[in-house]
Design a protein around this motif. Structure first.
Motif, mmCIF file in Angstrom:
data_model
loop_
_atom_site.group_PDB
_atom_site.id
_atom_site.type_symbol
_atom_site.label_atom_id
_atom_site.label_comp_id
_atom_site.label_asym_id
_atom_site.label_seq_id
_atom_site.Cartn_x
_atom_site.Cartn_y
_atom_site.Cartn_z
ATOM 1 N N VAL A 43 0.865 -1.171 0.000
ATOM 2 C CA VAL A 43 0.000 0.000 0.000
ATOM 3 C C VAL A 43 0.903 1.223 0.000
ATOM 4 O O VAL A 43 1.641 1.463 0.945
ATOM 5 C CB VAL A 43 -0.926 0.015 1.243
ATOM 6 C CG1 VAL A 43 -1.786 1.271 1.253
ATOM 7 C CG2 VAL A 43 -1.789 -1.240 1.258
ATOM 8 N N GLY A 44 0.860 1.971 -1.088
ATOM 9 C CA GLY A 44 1.689 3.162 -1.205
ATOM 10 C C GLY A 44 2.704 2.993 -2.312
ATOM 11 O O GLY A 44 3.321 1.937 -2.448
ATOM 12 N N GLY A 45 2.853 4.042 -3.100
ATOM 13 C CA GLY A 45 3.763 4.002 -4.239
ATOM 14 C C GLY A 45 4.928 4.956 -4.104
ATOM 15 O O GLY A 45 5.455 5.414 -5.109
ATOM 16 N N GLY A 46 5.310 5.242 -2.878
ATOM 17 C CA GLY A 46 6.491 6.075 -2.669
ATOM 18 C C GLY A 46 7.753 5.238 -2.827
ATOM 19 O O GLY A 46 7.705 4.078 -3.249
ATOM 20 N N CYS A 47 8.873 5.803 -2.494
ATOM 21 C CA CYS A 47 10.152 5.098 -2.656
ATOM 22 C C CYS A 47 10.188 3.780 -1.888
ATOM 23 O O CYS A 47 10.640 2.765 -2.414
ATOM 24 C CB CYS A 47 11.308 5.992 -2.195
ATOM 25 S SG CYS A 47 11.585 7.399 -3.284
ATOM 26 N N THR A 48 9.714 3.781 -0.665
ATOM 27 C CA THR A 48 9.752 2.573 0.141
ATOM 28 C C THR A 48 8.816 1.507 -0.404
ATOM 29 O O THR A 48 9.184 0.332 -0.505
ATOM 30 C CB THR A 48 9.387 2.889 1.609
ATOM 31 O OG1 THR A 48 10.267 3.914 2.084
ATOM 32 C CG2 THR A 48 9.516 1.672 2.486
ATOM 33 N N GLY A 49 7.596 1.905 -0.780
ATOM 34 C CA GLY A 49 6.647 0.946 -1.332
ATOM 35 C C GLY A 49 7.115 0.359 -2.646
ATOM 36 O O GLY A 49 7.026 -0.847 -2.883
ATOM 37 N N LEU A 50 7.643 1.212 -3.537
ATOM 38 C CA LEU A 50 8.149 0.730 -4.820
ATOM 39 C C LEU A 50 9.340 -0.199 -4.618
ATOM 40 O O LEU A 50 9.462 -1.228 -5.290
ATOM 41 C CB LEU A 50 8.538 1.903 -5.710
ATOM 42 C CG LEU A 50 7.381 2.771 -6.194
ATOM 43 C CD1 LEU A 50 7.922 3.979 -6.957
ATOM 44 C CD2 LEU A 50 6.439 1.973 -7.063
ATOM 45 N N SER A 51 10.218 0.136 -3.705
ATOM 46 C CA SER A 51 11.376 -0.710 -3.424
ATOM 47 C C SER A 51 10.934 -2.061 -2.869
ATOM 48 O O SER A 51 11.447 -3.106 -3.286
ATOM 49 C CB SER A 51 12.315 -0.020 -2.435
ATOM 50 O OG SER A 51 13.423 -0.844 -2.136
ATOM 51 N N ALA A 52 9.983 -2.050 -1.949
ATOM 52 C CA ALA A 52 9.486 -3.307 -1.381
ATOM 53 C C ALA A 52 8.860 -4.179 -2.463
ATOM 54 O O ALA A 52 9.119 -5.388 -2.530
ATOM 55 C CB ALA A 52 8.461 -3.013 -0.281
ATOM 56 N N ALA A 53 8.045 -3.578 -3.325
ATOM 57 C CA ALA A 53 7.400 -4.335 -4.401
ATOM 58 C C ALA A 53 8.439 -4.894 -5.371
ATOM 59 O O ALA A 53 8.359 -6.057 -5.775
ATOM 60 C CB ALA A 53 6.401 -3.446 -5.132
ATOM 61 N N LEU A 54 9.411 -4.093 -5.754
ATOM 62 C CA LEU A 54 10.442 -4.531 -6.686
ATOM 63 C C LEU A 54 11.258 -5.678 -6.114
ATOM 64 O O LEU A 54 11.461 -6.704 -6.765
ATOM 65 C CB LEU A 54 11.365 -3.357 -7.044
ATOM 66 C CG LEU A 54 12.569 -3.708 -7.913
ATOM 67 C CD1 LEU A 54 12.117 -4.206 -9.283
ATOM 68 C CD2 LEU A 54 13.489 -2.510 -8.051
ATOM 69 N N HIS A 55 11.743 -5.513 -4.877
ATOM 70 C CA HIS A 55 12.576 -6.551 -4.271
ATOM 71 C C HIS A 55 11.797 -7.847 -4.069
ATOM 72 O O HIS A 55 12.340 -8.940 -4.276
ATOM 73 C CB HIS A 55 13.180 -6.057 -2.957
ATOM 74 C CG HIS A 55 14.308 -5.101 -3.154
ATOM 75 N ND1 HIS A 55 14.110 -3.751 -3.331
ATOM 76 C CD2 HIS A 55 15.634 -5.305 -3.238
ATOM 77 C CE1 HIS A 55 15.277 -3.162 -3.498
ATOM 78 N NE2 HIS A 55 16.223 -4.077 -3.458
ATOM 79 N N ALA A 57 9.175 -8.869 -5.895
ATOM 80 C CA ALA A 57 8.926 -9.443 -7.222
ATOM 81 C C ALA A 57 10.183 -10.087 -7.780
ATOM 82 O O ALA A 57 10.112 -11.146 -8.427
ATOM 83 C CB ALA A 57 8.422 -8.359 -8.162
ATOM 84 N N GLU A 58 11.342 -9.491 -7.538
ATOM 85 C CA GLU A 58 12.597 -10.079 -8.009
ATOM 86 C C GLU A 58 12.895 -11.419 -7.354
ATOM 87 O O GLU A 58 13.645 -12.229 -7.892
ATOM 88 C CB GLU A 58 13.767 -9.112 -7.745
ATOM 89 C CG GLU A 58 13.758 -7.897 -8.643
ATOM 90 C CD GLU A 58 14.852 -6.897 -8.322
ATOM 91 O OE1 GLU A 58 15.177 -6.111 -9.229
ATOM 92 O OE2 GLU A 58 15.374 -6.892 -7.176
ATOM 93 N N ARG A 59 12.291 -11.657 -6.211
ATOM 94 C CA ARG A 59 12.472 -12.926 -5.495
ATOM 95 C C ARG A 59 11.333 -13.911 -5.758
ATOM 96 O O ARG A 59 11.220 -14.920 -5.085
ATOM 97 C CB ARG A 59 12.615 -12.645 -4.003
ATOM 98 C CG ARG A 59 13.982 -12.017 -3.688
ATOM 99 C CD ARG A 59 14.008 -11.366 -2.314
ATOM 100 N NE ARG A 59 15.306 -10.786 -2.011
ATOM 101 C CZ ARG A 59 15.786 -9.673 -2.529
ATOM 102 N NH1 ARG A 59 15.107 -8.982 -3.424
ATOM 103 N NH2 ARG A 59 16.970 -9.216 -2.171
ATOM 104 N N GLY A 60 10.470 -13.570 -6.727
ATOM 105 C CA GLY A 60 9.417 -14.496 -7.125
ATOM 106 C C GLY A 60 8.115 -14.376 -6.345
ATOM 107 O O GLY A 60 7.218 -15.194 -6.519
ATOM 108 N N VAL A 61 8.007 -13.356 -5.497
ATOM 109 C CA VAL A 61 6.774 -13.141 -4.739
ATOM 110 C C VAL A 61 5.751 -12.506 -5.661
ATOM 111 O O VAL A 61 6.072 -11.604 -6.452
ATOM 112 C CB VAL A 61 7.038 -12.227 -3.518
ATOM 113 C CG1 VAL A 61 5.748 -11.899 -2.788
ATOM 114 C CG2 VAL A 61 8.037 -12.879 -2.582
ATOM 115 N N LYS A 62 4.515 -12.984 -5.605
ATOM 116 C CA LYS A 62 3.440 -12.404 -6.426
ATOM 117 C C LYS A 62 2.945 -11.140 -5.732
ATOM 118 O O LYS A 62 2.251 -11.195 -4.731
ATOM 119 C CB LYS A 62 2.304 -13.417 -6.573
ATOM 120 C CG LYS A 62 1.513 -13.206 -7.850
ATOM 121 C CD LYS A 62 0.285 -14.066 -8.004
ATOM 122 C CE LYS A 62 0.446 -15.521 -7.863
ATOM 123 N NZ LYS A 62 -0.821 -16.230 -8.132
#
Length: 63
Positions: A43-55, A57-62
């Motif tokens: 929830v949230g598209g700031g730097c922290t949220g985008l970083s959490a989503a990216l990291h 997803a890179e580890r295979g989490v949906k």
């Protein structure tokens, strides 16, 4: 864009800024309808949220 007469940015005259003059309107995003199968919701598209989503997803989490 609403501007506040008091506060940290009150003297910046944001309404006349380059950003306001050149920004595109926000795209229309329809509301989510139905169910979504996911491992992680960010929830949230700031730097922290985008970083959490990216990291994640890179580890295979949906995300």
């Amino acid at each position: 864009m609403a501007s506040s007469s008091t506060g940290f940015n009150s003297g910046l005259d944001i309404a006349k800024s380059y950003y306001v003059a050149t920004a595109n309107p926000a795209p229309d995003h329809p509301a989510l309808v139905g169910d979504v199968d996911t491992d992680l919701v960010v929830v949230g598209g700031g730097c922290t949220g985008l970083s959490a989503a990216l990291h994640a997803a890179e580890r295979g989490v949906k995300v």
